[in-house]
Design an enzyme around this catalytic site. Structure first.
Site, short mmCIF file in Angstrom:
data_model
loop_
_atom_site.label_atom_id
_atom_site.label_comp_id
_atom_site.label_asym_id
_atom_site.label_seq_id
_atom_site.Cartn_x
_atom_site.Cartn_y
_atom_site.Cartn_z
N LYS A 24 4.68 -5.30 25.14
CA LYS A 24 4.16 -6.02 23.97
C LYS A 24 4.08 -7.53 24.22
O LYS A 24 3.07 -8.15 23.92
CB LYS A 24 5.03 -5.78 22.73
CG LYS A 24 5.03 -4.37 22.22
CD LYS A 24 5.78 -4.26 20.91
CE LYS A 24 7.27 -4.53 21.03
NZ LYS A 24 8.00 -3.49 21.78
N ARG A 27 20.35 -6.52 32.73
CA ARG A 27 20.90 -6.95 31.44
C ARG A 27 21.57 -5.78 30.76
O ARG A 27 21.14 -4.64 30.91
CB ARG A 27 19.77 -7.48 30.53
CG ARG A 27 19.15 -8.76 30.98
CD ARG A 27 18.29 -9.33 29.88
NE ARG A 27 17.65 -8.24 29.12
CZ ARG A 27 16.75 -8.39 28.17
NH1 ARG A 27 16.35 -9.60 27.85
NH2 ARG A 27 16.23 -7.37 27.53
N ARG A 52 9.41 -5.21 12.08
CA ARG A 52 10.07 -4.20 12.90
C ARG A 52 10.59 -3.07 12.03
O ARG A 52 11.02 -2.03 12.53
CB ARG A 52 11.23 -4.89 13.62
CG ARG A 52 11.87 -4.07 14.69
CD ARG A 52 12.76 -4.94 15.53
NE ARG A 52 12.06 -5.42 16.71
CZ ARG A 52 12.60 -6.21 17.61
NH1 ARG A 52 13.84 -6.63 17.46
NH2 ARG A 52 11.92 -6.59 18.66
N ARG A 62 18.30 1.88 21.99
CA ARG A 62 17.13 1.10 21.55
C ARG A 62 15.99 2.02 21.16
O ARG A 62 15.29 1.77 20.18
CB ARG A 62 16.67 0.15 22.66
CG ARG A 62 17.60 -1.06 22.83
CD ARG A 62 17.33 -1.79 24.13
NE ARG A 62 16.10 -2.56 24.09
CZ ARG A 62 15.58 -3.15 25.17
NH1 ARG A 62 16.17 -3.05 26.34
NH2 ARG A 62 14.47 -3.85 25.07
N ARG A 73 14.75 -2.38 35.49
CA ARG A 73 14.47 -3.78 35.22
C ARG A 73 15.57 -4.70 35.77
O ARG A 73 16.76 -4.44 35.60
CB ARG A 73 14.38 -3.95 33.70
CG ARG A 73 13.58 -5.12 33.29
CD ARG A 73 12.68 -4.75 32.13
NE ARG A 73 13.25 -5.23 30.88
CZ ARG A 73 12.51 -5.47 29.79
NH1 ARG A 73 11.21 -5.27 29.80
NH2 ARG A 73 13.08 -5.88 28.72
#
Ligand SMILES: [Zn+2]
Length: 215
Positions: free
Chosen positions: A16, A160, A91, A171, A126
């Site tokens: 996004k 992270r 959201r 999430r 990631r």
């Protein structure tokens, strides 16, 4: 004048932020990222920023009223008069309703469609630079020198906490519970544009642009 009042929707890891930035440049409208704004407000120490910082520092989600206040202030700025692209907001359903109550009508909501498996795959590999925040991926986008940030030269890329497997599942759960219902909400409003988020980022950008052509 054509106004582009846009919003990006999609699961974590859908791209996004990247796409919003590109579309903003292409259409010459501001990229309104709540994540960036919250960090900026905290840095500047504004009233809302101080409030947001209390939650962010504790690792909690910033409550709706604080986020809504920050977005409202941002959309009143002059550069947003001709349009904007929202990223990270709304959201939740209450946030979407608050946006409508502010009198903000969206022209298009771009839903970047990516499966849960793909999200896990992307976020799972990631790597982030703890110094400048640049993001890499073990397979899809490794740094040119192993473990060294291309952007700032920092040595030692990290995973992270947000990108660890358990956190990714959390999430995704949060996304399906709170944010995915907005797909139906905006479909009913007649502004939803579905774009597949699979494939290289350039083709995703072009797919978004072509969806916006009929606005
Ligand atoms: Zn860096």
């Amino acid at each position: 004048m054509t106004q582009y009042r846009l919003m990006m929707l999609g699961p974590p890891g859908a791209g996004k932020g990247t796409q919003a930035k590109r579309i903003a440049e292409r259409l010459d409208i501001p990229h309104v990222s709540t994540g960036d704004m919250l960090r900026e407000a905290r840095r500047k120490g504004t009233e809302l920023g101080k409030k947001a910082a209390e939650f962010m520092n504790a690792g909690d989600l910033v409550p709706d009223d604080v986020v809504i206040g920050i977005v409202r202030e941002r959309l009143e700025e002059e550069d947003a008069a001709g349009g904007f692209i929202l990223d990270g907001f709304p959201r939740t359903r209450p946030q979407a309703e608050a946006l409508a109550e502010m009198g903000v009508e969206l022209d298009a909501v771009i839903n970047i469609d990516v499966s849960d498996d793909e999200v896990i795959n992307r976020l799972g590999g990631r790597l982030s630079c703890p110094s400048c925040g640049a993001v890499y991926h073990e397979e899809a986008k490794p740094p040119s020198k192993d473990n060294i940030c291309d952007e700032c030269g920092h040595e030692g890329l990290i995973t992270r906490d947000d990108d660890r497997p358990e956190a990714i599942k959390q999430r995704l759960k949060g996304y399906h519970k709170q944010t995915a219902p907005l797909i139906e909400f905006y479909e009913k409003e007649g502004v939803l544009k579905n774009v597949s988020g699979v494939g290289d980022p350039n083709s995703v950008t072009e797919a978004i642009v072509s969806e916006l052509e009929d606005l």
